[in-house]
Every structure is written in C-alpha cells, then in structure tokens.
Design an enzyme around this catalytic site. Sequence first.
Site: not given
Length: 179
Positions: A61-62, A65-66
């Site tokens: 999930h990240d 984004e990251d």
Amino acid sequence: MSSDAALILEAANFAAEKHKQQRRKDPEKTPYINHPLGVARILSHEGGITDTAVLQAALLHDTVEDTNTTFEEIELHFGQDVRNIVEEVTDDKTLPKMERKRLQMEHAPHCSQKAKLVKLADKLYNLRDLKRCTPEGWSEQRVQEYFQWASEVVKGLRGTNSILEGKLDHMFMDQGIAV
C-alpha cells in the site's frame, strides 16, 4: 506452498525490496517494512481477512506513495485487482499535506470495500504506533490532531469490518474523541 501463500510472499518480498532503505519516524528508527507487514497482519489475524488481493495490497500500500514504484509495475507483478486497491489508498504526494488529508476524508466513503479494509488496518496500525512511541518532533497536540483526523477518515469507512472498527473506536475513546 499454496498458491495464495506464494502470492502473498511475493508481495511481501517486493515491498521489502522497495522499502529496504526506509525507516519509520520513531526514535528506534524501525525498519519501514514492519508497517506494511503489520497492516497485513491486522487484516488477517484481527480482521479475519483471507482475500489474497487485499493482503497483497496491504503489503504494497505504500510502495507507490513512498518509493519509485509505479502503478503499472504493481499491475504487472500482482494484477489489476491489487493495482486498483493500491491506487485507491495512495495519496498524491504532489499535493500539499493538508490537501492530501482533506482528500482522504472526502474519498473514504467512496472507496471499494477492499480499499476500505486496507485503510482501516493502516489507521489502526498507525494509531497503535503513536500510542507506543511518539515520532521524533511530534508534540502531544500533533498526536491528538492525528487521532482526530483519523477518526474523521474512519467515519467514511464505517460498515466495512466491525472488528477493526471496534478496535479503532476504543482507541479514539481512550483519546477522548467521540465516535
């Protein structure tokens, strides 16, 4: 090894590779991979979730984004369903932080059931982490503001998983936040 287990382990390995240089913001500088692993564990062990795509998305999930991961890369390795879930829970880092927080509150009620599950577990993990150890540079007021904001996001996720929602409600009540 079952094919579902293999798929979940592939996602865990992918996430570990992508997050290998990252650390959490706690004083111990916990390896970042502990977070997505913890989110997936909350879903499976506490939320009773066995859906492979949801557990893979929790692990991933990240990543977009990251890290330098793209949605196309997620789809290539894990399929359209996992990509869709990850896309729904990914903040647009080109936007200012307050705008991203506002959009999370606004979008929460419109997410798919699968994305809502990941969001619930993500919030639960982060709130537990805040109770365990305040990140460097965070005041008590900032912690309380995070809890308040998280409670607003969770309002839009209601009706998804009563067990996880109940655990979140207890955390909010412990912070003096009405649910």
